[in-house]
Design a protein around this motif. Structure first.
Motif, PDB file in Angstrom:
ATOM      1  N   LEU A 208       0.760  -1.266   0.143  1.00 47.67           N
ATOM      2  CA  LEU A 208       0.050  -0.017   0.121  1.00 47.67           C
ATOM      3  C   LEU A 208       0.922   1.392   0.009  1.00 47.67           C
ATOM      4  N   PRO A 209       0.566   2.443  -0.728  1.00 46.81           N
ATOM      5  CA  PRO A 209       1.168   3.535  -0.660  1.00 46.81           C
ATOM      6  C   PRO A 209       1.374   4.050   0.666  1.00 46.81           C
ATOM      7  N   ARG A 210       2.418   4.644   1.306  1.00 45.50           N
ATOM      8  CA  ARG A 210       2.740   4.871   2.553  1.00 45.50           C
ATOM      9  C   ARG A 210       2.025   6.359   2.617  1.00 45.50           C
ATOM     10  N   ASP A 211       1.403   6.501   3.880  1.00 43.56           N
ATOM     11  CA  ASP A 211       1.156   7.766   4.360  1.00 43.56           C
ATOM     12  C   ASP A 211       1.454   7.888   5.818  1.00 43.56           C
ATOM     13  N   GLU A 212       0.757   9.001   6.505  1.00 45.17           N
ATOM     14  CA  GLU A 212       0.974   9.313   7.966  1.00 45.17           C
ATOM     15  C   GLU A 212       0.136   8.277   8.823  1.00 45.17           C
ATOM     16  N   ARG A 213      -0.747   7.647   8.293  1.00 47.22           N
ATOM     17  CA  ARG A 213      -1.514   6.540   8.990  1.00 47.22           C
ATOM     18  C   ARG A 213      -1.422   5.219   8.604  1.00 47.22           C
ATOM     19  N   SER A 214      -0.248   5.015   7.759  1.00 47.91           N
ATOM     20  CA  SER A 214       0.010   3.463   7.319  1.00 47.91           C
ATOM     21  C   SER A 214       0.122   2.354   8.682  1.00 47.91           C
ATOM     22  N   GLU A 215       0.836   3.015   9.581  1.00 51.78           N
ATOM     23  CA  GLU A 215       1.289   1.884  10.722  1.00 51.78           C
ATOM     24  C   GLU A 215      -0.173   2.025  11.783  1.00 51.78           C
ATOM     25  N   GLU A 216      -0.760   3.072  11.614  1.00 52.53           N
ATOM     26  CA  GLU A 216      -2.217   2.990  12.530  1.00 52.53           C
ATOM     27  C   GLU A 216      -3.095   2.091  12.086  1.00 52.53           C
ATOM     28  N   ARG A 217      -3.361   1.984  10.596  1.00 58.06           N
ATOM     29  CA  ARG A 217      -4.394   0.912   9.872  1.00 58.06           C
ATOM     30  C   ARG A 217      -3.841  -0.396  10.044  1.00 58.06           C
ATOM     31  N   LEU A 218      -2.400  -0.546   9.978  1.00 54.04           N
ATOM     32  CA  LEU A 218      -2.086  -1.953  10.221  1.00 54.04           C
ATOM     33  C   LEU A 218      -2.226  -2.674  11.537  1.00 54.04           C
ATOM     34  N   ILE A 219      -1.851  -1.847  12.469  1.00 56.44           N
ATOM     35  CA  ILE A 219      -1.715  -2.121  13.962  1.00 56.44           C
ATOM     36  C   ILE A 219      -3.392  -2.517  14.135  1.00 56.44           C
ATOM     37  N   PHE A 220      -4.050  -1.671  14.028  1.00 55.42           N
ATOM     38  CA  PHE A 220      -5.638  -1.713  14.009  1.00 55.42           C
ATOM     39  C   PHE A 220      -6.172  -3.025  13.517  1.00 55.42           C
ATOM     40  N   THR A 221      -5.783  -3.238  12.307  1.00 58.21           N
ATOM     41  CA  THR A 221      -5.942  -4.678  11.446  1.00 58.21           C
ATOM     42  C   THR A 221      -5.644  -5.781  12.089  1.00 58.21           C
ATOM     43  N   VAL A 222      -4.315  -5.767  12.480  1.00 64.27           N
ATOM     44  CA  VAL A 222      -3.878  -7.305  13.036  1.00 64.27           C
ATOM     45  C   VAL A 222      -4.554  -7.117  14.508  1.00 64.27           C
ATOM     46  N   VAL A 223      -4.679  -6.341  15.186  1.00 68.63           N
ATOM     47  CA  VAL A 223      -5.355  -6.577  16.582  1.00 68.63           C
ATOM     48  C   VAL A 223      -6.918  -7.072  16.430  1.00 68.63           C
ATOM     49  N   GLY A 224      -7.520  -6.380  15.359  1.00 70.72           N
ATOM     50  CA  GLY A 224      -8.908  -6.777  15.284  1.00 70.72           C
ATOM     51  C   GLY A 224      -8.849  -8.133  14.678  1.00 70.72           C
ATOM     52  N   VAL A 225      -8.370  -8.628  13.602  1.00 68.52           N
ATOM     53  CA  VAL A 225      -8.479  -9.970  12.985  1.00 68.52           C
ATOM     54  C   VAL A 225      -7.914 -11.056  14.158  1.00 68.52           C
ATOM     55  N   THR A 226      -7.041 -10.470  14.906  1.00 71.13           N
ATOM     56  CA  THR A 226      -6.391 -11.660  15.845  1.00 71.13           C
ATOM     57  C   THR A 226      -7.504 -11.917  17.014  1.00 71.13           C
ATOM     58  N   VAL A 227      -8.075 -10.876  17.445  1.00 70.25           N
ATOM     59  CA  VAL A 227      -8.955 -11.266  18.472  1.00 70.25           C
ATOM     60  C   VAL A 227     -10.227 -11.873  17.928  1.00 70.25           C
ATOM     61  N   LEU A 228     -10.616 -11.182  16.783  1.00 72.94           N
ATOM     62  CA  LEU A 228     -11.923 -12.050  16.294  1.00 72.94           C
ATOM     63  C   LEU A 228     -11.615 -13.551  15.918  1.00 72.94           C
ATOM     64  N   SER A 229     -10.163 -13.760  15.480  1.00 69.25           N
ATOM     65  CA  SER A 229      -9.896 -14.897  15.070  1.00 69.25           C
ATOM     66  C   SER A 229      -9.985 -15.996  16.489  1.00 69.25           C
ATOM     67  N   THR A 230      -9.572 -15.512  17.468  1.00 73.84           N
ATOM     68  CA  THR A 230      -9.625 -16.239  18.792  1.00 73.84           C
ATOM     69  C   THR A 230     -11.036 -16.516  19.221  1.00 73.84           C
ATOM     70  N   VAL A 231     -11.969 -15.556  18.895  1.00 72.62           N
ATOM     71  CA  VAL A 231     -13.317 -15.736  19.403  1.00 72.62           C
ATOM     72  C   VAL A 231     -13.871 -16.643  18.474  1.00 72.62           C
ATOM     73  N   ALA A 232     -13.712 -16.686  17.053  1.00 74.60           N
ATOM     74  CA  ALA A 232     -14.122 -17.805  16.295  1.00 74.60           C
ATOM     75  C   ALA A 232     -13.683 -19.074  16.563  1.00 74.60           C
ATOM     76  N   MET A 233     -12.338 -19.257  17.047  1.00 72.88           N
ATOM     77  CA  MET A 233     -11.947 -20.523  17.383  1.00 72.88           C
ATOM     78  C   MET A 233     -12.822 -21.073  18.574  1.00 72.88           C
ATOM     79  N   ILE A 234     -13.118 -20.198  19.441  1.00 80.34           N
ATOM     80  CA  ILE A 234     -14.064 -20.928  20.550  1.00 80.34           C
ATOM     81  C   ILE A 234     -15.451 -21.146  19.897  1.00 80.34           C
ATOM     82  N   VAL A 235     -16.003 -20.166  19.222  1.00 80.49           N
ATOM     83  CA  VAL A 235     -17.560 -19.976  19.056  1.00 80.49           C
ATOM     84  C   VAL A 235     -17.891 -20.968  17.726  1.00 80.49           C
ATOM     85  N   TYR A 236     -17.071 -21.033  16.516  1.00 82.82           N
ATOM     86  CA  TYR A 236     -17.405 -21.826  15.407  1.00 82.82           C
ATOM     87  C   TYR A 236     -17.339 -23.319  15.764  1.00 82.82           C
ATOM     88  N   PRO A 237     -16.449 -23.969  16.483  1.00 83.74           N
ATOM     89  CA  PRO A 237     -16.899 -25.602  16.545  1.00 83.74           C
ATOM     90  C   PRO A 237     -18.134 -25.626  17.425  1.00 83.74           C
TER      91      PRO A 237
END
Length: 317
Positions: A127-156
């Protein structure tokens, strides 16, 4: 060196407290973010967040084997691939409704559709770099990791409630949970067959990383200038070439099992170190400013791929 220390600490804590190492590395990195402001650690943090990230993504290719995937029928592979493409398209379509432009929409949708934090870091690299690149990446990593952990419990539990057999349940888990580790955990919590199936299906999604990044890179080259970006990405990023080459070698059985295992472990460590470094470069207040609409977008994308895959599995049954 500091990023390595943070990564090792995160790995140790994850093994003792059953928490995703990627999430811990990110949070620990943010906790010592002052190290990236000045001093001897700054160059190393920058190297880890860029070069090691790309190398880690490239090494993911050893985990892809077309020979193993040949065990899945054509209709099922088409469903999985279609799910990845449609989820990314859905994210780009609804992103503006949540107040986000194409960069964040592509980042979140790609991470949900393909392989969680690893995909987020790979897509972020083009992605083209700008002043918010790191913020978007951090937020996304936290979001998908938390949701993935929730799914690991709920989906089975959902698989059991819907009375899906081990194969169908494994397909659902592998096609919907974001991170590989959580896919394995959820699959084998049901049965060995479900675990094996879930892992194999997940590998199909991981294999989609290179073509998706390539297509996105080509598209971005056309639109980056219009979005005010400072630099367009290369036509074919070097780490994508590495991923494709290693995936091909793995598929033809050229890479010995011991070497492939070593490369896979190296990839996990490199990505862990890279995300720790990204955390160290991040201002937590700026990340928090992304807002509730961003959380809602990732949740909606997660629900979309789950409903889509569940519908497809039932249709193929």
């Amino acid at each position: 060196m500091m990023a390595i220390i943070v990564a090792v600490t995160a790995k140790f804590l994850s093994e003792h407290y059953d928490t995703p190492a990627m999430l811990l590395a990110l949070l620990l990195g943010i906790a010592v973010s002052f190290l990236s402001e000045e001093g001897k650690a700054v160059p190393g943090i920058g190297f880890s967040s860029r070069t090691l990230l790309r190398l880690g993504v490239a090494l993911l290719g050893v985990r892809v084997s077309m020979t193993l995937m040949a065990g899945l029928n054509v209709q099922l592979v088409a469903l999985i691939v279609g799910g990845v493409v449609l989820t990314i398209g859905f994210g780009l379509l609804v992103g503006p409704l949540f107040g986000h432009k194409w960069r964040f929409s592509l980042l979140t949708a790609g991470s949900v559709a393909i392989c969680g934090a690893s995909a987020a870091m790979a897509i972020s690299a083009i992605l083209p770099r700008d002043e918010r690149s790191e913020e978007r990446l951090i937020f996304t990593v936290v979001g998908v990791t938390v949701l993935s952990t929730v799914a690991m419990i709920v989906y089975p539990i959902l698989v059991s409630t819907l009375q899906m057999d081990d194969f169908a349940g494994g397909v659902f888990l592998g096609a919907t949970i974001h991170d590989v580790a959580q896919v394995v955990g959820a699959g084998f919590s049901i049965s060995e067959q479900a675990g094996d199936t879930a892992t194999l299906v997940k590998l199909v999604r991981v294999a989609m990383l290179a073509p998706i990044v390539l297509v996105a890179s080509l598209a971005i080259r056309h639109y980056a200038a219009e979005d005010g970006a400072d630099k367009r990405p290369p036509i074919l990023p070097g780490f994508v070439i590495g991923f494709i080459v290693l995936a091909a070698l793995s598929s033809f059985g050229v890479i010995p099992a011991a070497v492939a295992d070593l490369a896979g472990q190296a990839s996990r460590w490199l990505l862990l170190i890279a995300i720790a470094a990204v955390g160290m470069k991040t201002n937590l207040k700026q990340v928090a400013s992304v807002g509730g609409a961003a959380i809602a977008l990732i949740v909606v994308e997660t629900i979309f791929i789950a409903v889509l895959m569940l519908t497809g599995i039932m249709f193929l049954s």
